[in-house]
Design an enzyme around this catalytic site. Structure first.
Site, PDB file in Angstrom:
ATOM      1  CB  SER A 243      -0.964  -0.051   1.201  1.00  0.00           C
ATOM      2  OG  SER A 243      -1.965   0.911   1.085  1.00  0.00           O
ATOM      3  CG  ASP A 338      -6.532  -2.693  -4.111  1.00  0.00           C
ATOM      4  OD1 ASP A 338      -7.221  -2.115  -3.244  1.00  0.00           O
ATOM      5  OD2 ASP A 338      -5.297  -2.560  -4.190  1.00  0.00           O
ATOM      6  CG  HIS A 371      -5.291  -2.580  -0.492  1.00  0.00           C
ATOM      7  ND1 HIS A 371      -4.737  -1.904  -1.556  1.00  0.00           N
ATOM      8  CD2 HIS A 371      -4.723  -2.041   0.624  1.00  0.00           C
ATOM      9  CE1 HIS A 371      -3.870  -1.003  -1.115  1.00  0.00           C
ATOM     10  NE2 HIS A 371      -3.852  -1.069   0.202  1.00  0.00           N
TER      11      HIS A 371
END
Length: 431
Positions: A243, A338, A371
């Protein structure tokens, strides 16, 4: 992690449950779960239970029928109902869920294992008659791996050293905008032969929860610290991030000397959230359109996926990370489900820019993955509280697809770093 099978049954229990090759293993180790002593074609329910460090109970169950000899082998026997269907050797691990909504299973203290109780009950669904039980002890720190807290200069980090003199490939491990000092991925990587520095950069000790700016020099300190370690191979450092940590990994590989390979997990090719300040320049944060934030009226879960301004819009281009200038090797990993941001589009942007400059990059996108691509067998977290933002965030992902993606991504990450930091194939586990 030595042993041959699990002490599987108590006095009076009708079935024997075993975990092979050993009841103690690393968390990313696949195991074979066997049940013996059943009646031919007997209907049974298998249940896995794990209590995390906060006391939260995570469980999964699956319905099976014994074979003609009264046995079960989860690597061959299909589940006919429950938390998953079909032949899923590690399904009891990756399908673990808490009854408390939106709880994420993560390891806080890597010096202790997770204990997974595996039970077999008579019948389908009625878990009142226990037939057998076994405990699988799953560690995040391999035998002989050293954990060393680091508070040198400005650094807030933990260093993990594999046993032996090396030289080993050196890695810097970065998590996302939730902040803190996250150690469990770094400790597993060290258990697989990498000197790994888990690095905090926000929301930890005196590091602010949401800094006004991140300084590239802080990450340069981490690179210099790691390069000084005697066990680290001198040919270059690797960096991986998830991330927000992923775009920081790309920035480090672009602007800092000594970075030879970088892995972006669910990341962006643009600088996100917080401006990044280097020597004589600042990369602003990628702008957001708050009007595109989606919130569930009933649960209050936030979906950020449409909020970033389109990366093709020229107004965003000063937020791009100019990774095409880097001489490092790159691996991009993204989930097509995601829901935090469209990481697959950012990965495509990065790969295209590299290719336009005659560079190659490895890129793998996973249908159905969300994600939070974690080490294998950690269960999918579709929604959880964002510690810094203080709201429930939708991460996305489908259970089986996400689990398969994590297994594949974990192998790719290790093979990539072995290839580019050691010029060698990934070694087999010695545990």
């Amino acid at each position: 992690m030595k042993g041959s099978s699990c002490a599987s049954s108590r006095a009076g229990m009708a079935a024997q449950v075993s975990v092979l090759p050993a009841p103690r293993c690393l968390f990313d180790d696949p195991v074979q779960i066997l049940v013996a002593g059943l009646q031919p074609q007997q209907a049974v329910t298998l249940r896995a239970s794990l209590v995390d460090e906060s006391g939260e109970l995570f469980q999964a169950h699956a319905l099976y029928r014994a074979g003609s000899r009264g046995d079960l082998d989860l690597s061959r026997s299909p589940a006919v109902g429950g938390s998953y269907l079909g032949v899923e050797p590690m399904g009891l691990l990756w399908s673990l869920q808490s009854k408390t909504p939106y709880k994420r299973l993560a390891k806080r203290n890597v010096l202790t294992p997770f204990h997974v109780d595996i039970e077999v009950y008579d019948g389908h669904g009625d878990m009142s008659h226990l037939l057998g039980k076994c405990t699988n002890e799953r560690w995040f720190l391999g035998e002989g791996v050293k954990r060393i807290p680091v508070r040198e200069g400005r650094l807030k980090a933990t260093l993990f050293l594999p046993p032996g003199d090396g030289p080993f490939p050196g890695l810097i491990d970065l998590y996302g905008s939730g902040g803190g000092l996250v150690e469990y991925r770094a400790s597993l990587l060290a258990s697989r032969g990498f000197v790994t520095l888990a690095l905090a950069y926000m929301a930890f000790e005196d590091l602010p929860a949401m800094p006004e700016v991140l300084e590239l020099s802080y990450f340069e300190e981490a690179v210099n610290f790691l390069r000084k370690q005697q066990q680290v191979k001198s040919t270059g450092i690797g960096v991986l991030g998830l991330s927000k940590g992923a775009d920081l990994a790309l920035s480090m590989a672009t602007f800092l000397p000594g970075i030879k390979a970088a892995v972006s997990i669910s990341g962006s090719s643009f600088n996100s959230f917080i401006p990044l300040q280097g020597g004589g320049f600042t990369i602003p944060a990628h702008p957001y359109d708050l009007k595109k934030m989606k919130t569930s009226d009933e649960s209050g879960i936030v979906d950020f996926s449409d909020m970033p301004v389109d990366h093709r819009d020229p107004t965003t281009w000063d937020c791009r990370i100019p990774l095409e200038r880097s001489l490092a090797k790159f691996l991009f990993l993204s989930g097509l489900d995601d829901r935090n941001w469209k990481s697959d589009l950012y990965c495509q942007d990065a790969v295209q820019r590299l290719q336009q400059h005659g560079r190659e990059a490895e890129f793998c996108s996973y249908p159905g993955a969300g994600h939070l691509l974690e080490p294998p067998y950690l269960p999918l977290c579709q929604v959880s509280i964002h510690k810094v933002l203080g709201m429930f965030v939708y991460w996305g992902g489908q259970w089986r697809e996400h689990a398969k993606a994590q297994e594949d991504a974990w192998h790719r990450i290790q093979a990539f770093f072995w290839q580019h930091l050691m010029d060698a194939d990934m070694p087999r586990s010695k545990l």
